[in-house]
Design a protein around this motif. Structure first.
Motif, mmCIF file in Angstrom:
data_model
loop_
_atom_site.group_PDB
_atom_site.id
_atom_site.type_symbol
_atom_site.label_atom_id
_atom_site.label_comp_id
_atom_site.label_asym_id
_atom_site.label_seq_id
_atom_site.Cartn_x
_atom_site.Cartn_y
_atom_site.Cartn_z
ATOM 1 N N SER A 178 6.095 3.181 5.038
ATOM 2 C CA SER A 178 7.055 3.792 4.114
ATOM 3 C C SER A 178 6.952 5.306 4.089
ATOM 4 C CB SER A 178 6.845 3.252 2.698
ATOM 5 O OG SER A 178 5.544 3.563 2.242
ATOM 6 N N HIS A 232 -4.178 -3.168 5.460
ATOM 7 C CA HIS A 232 -2.845 -3.034 6.050
ATOM 8 C C HIS A 232 -2.632 -1.639 6.639
ATOM 9 C CE1 HIS A 232 -2.280 -6.907 4.429
ATOM 10 N NE2 HIS A 232 -2.163 -6.500 3.184
ATOM 11 N N PHE A 280 9.693 7.908 -6.124
ATOM 12 C CA PHE A 280 9.066 6.863 -6.925
ATOM 13 C C PHE A 280 9.962 6.395 -8.054
ATOM 14 C CE2 PHE A 280 5.674 9.348 -5.026
ATOM 15 C CZ PHE A 280 4.896 8.349 -4.457
ATOM 16 N N ARG A 282 5.219 -2.751 5.573
ATOM 17 C CA ARG A 282 6.019 -1.844 6.399
ATOM 18 C C ARG A 282 5.644 -0.399 6.097
ATOM 19 N NH1 ARG A 282 8.616 -4.002 10.727
ATOM 20 N NH2 ARG A 282 9.779 -5.840 10.135
ATOM 21 N N ASN A 338 -5.932 -4.872 0.380
ATOM 22 C CA ASN A 338 -4.655 -4.209 0.634
ATOM 23 C C ASN A 338 -4.809 -3.024 1.581
ATOM 24 O OD1 ASN A 338 -2.842 -5.789 -0.909
ATOM 25 N ND2 ASN A 338 -3.702 -4.899 -2.756
ATOM 26 N N GLY A 375 1.748 5.849 4.355
ATOM 27 C CA GLY A 375 2.058 4.958 3.241
ATOM 28 C C GLY A 375 2.578 3.637 3.783
ATOM 29 N N ILE A 376 2.110 2.555 3.192
ATOM 30 C CA ILE A 376 2.520 1.207 3.579
ATOM 31 C C ILE A 376 3.035 0.498 2.330
ATOM 32 C CG2 ILE A 376 1.746 -1.006 4.539
ATOM 33 C CD1 ILE A 376 1.548 1.247 6.555
ATOM 34 N N THR A 377 4.158 -0.210 2.461
ATOM 35 C CA THR A 377 4.714 -0.950 1.328
ATOM 36 C C THR A 377 3.890 -2.212 1.092
ATOM 37 O OG1 THR A 377 6.185 -2.347 2.642
ATOM 38 C CG2 THR A 377 7.049 -0.177 1.941
ATOM 39 N N PRO A 378 4.034 -2.838 -0.073
ATOM 40 C CA PRO A 378 3.344 -4.106 -0.312
ATOM 41 C C PRO A 378 3.734 -5.189 0.699
ATOM 42 C CG PRO A 378 4.098 -3.203 -2.381
ATOM 43 C CD PRO A 378 4.696 -2.350 -1.289
ATOM 44 N N ALA A 379 4.889 -5.045 1.339
ATOM 45 C CA ALA A 379 5.314 -6.016 2.352
ATOM 46 C C ALA A 379 4.759 -5.692 3.734
ATOM 47 C CB ALA A 379 6.840 -6.060 2.413
ATOM 48 N N ASP A 432 5.675 2.539 -10.413
ATOM 49 C CA ASP A 432 5.120 2.572 -9.055
ATOM 50 C C ASP A 432 3.657 2.971 -9.086
ATOM 51 O OD1 ASP A 432 7.431 1.742 -7.847
ATOM 52 O OD2 ASP A 432 7.960 3.699 -7.005
#
Length: 151
Positions: A24, A105, A51, A22, A102, A16-20, A55
């Motif tokens: 997660s 990423h 969550f 990183r 997206n 899992g990758i955050t919208p920023a 989300d």
């Protein structure tokens, strides 16, 4: 466990990758023969405590998990299937492009892990019990890199 495509035993992980940009969530490694759905179910990713309202999870087309995400009130974003049609509608193309932009990423994260070269060769049977520790260390080391998305 054996992959005809790769010609050897393989492992899969859920990332899992955050919208920023990183990391997660990093699951343990699973045998390559498990389905993506089964990995999602076993990984603990869909723990409702992870969550907040509103989300969303973005996934590849093969992740048939909408019923699982609906149970915990999380929206699932999947690319739209073409099906038997010849082409996408204009709005469907925009949606698929957004998801693809997206998803890159996640690929960048995986490439960062690969750069550590901990998992780029055949793992001896004697290290089979340690493979999850190697994977976790490599994934956590990416947190010390620059983010994959610049703000």
């Amino acid at each position: 466990m054996y992959s005809d495509y790769k010609g050897r035993e393989t492992y899969k992980a859920l990332v899992g990758i955050t919208p920023a940009g990183r990391v997660s969530f990093v699951s343990q490694l699973y045998y390559g023969s498990l389905s993506d759905r089964e990995i999602v179910e076993r990984s603990g990713l869909l723990n409702p405590r992870m969550f907040d309202d509103g989300d969303e999870i973005m996934a590849d087309k093969g992740f048939n998990i909408r019923d699982l995400t609906d149970k915990i009130g999380v929206r699932l974003n999947l690319p739209i299937f073409l099906g038997s049609r010849d082409q996408f509608e204009a709005n469907e193309t925009v949606i698929n492009q957004k998801i693809a932009s997206n998803r890159i990423h996640v690929e960048r994260f995986i490439n960062k892990v690969k750069k550590f070269r901990l998992l780029d060769r055949t793992i001896p049977l004697s290290l089979h019990g340690s493979i999850n520790q190697l994977w976790t260390v490599a994934a956590l080391l990416t947190l010390f890199h620059y983010p994959i998305i610049s703000a």
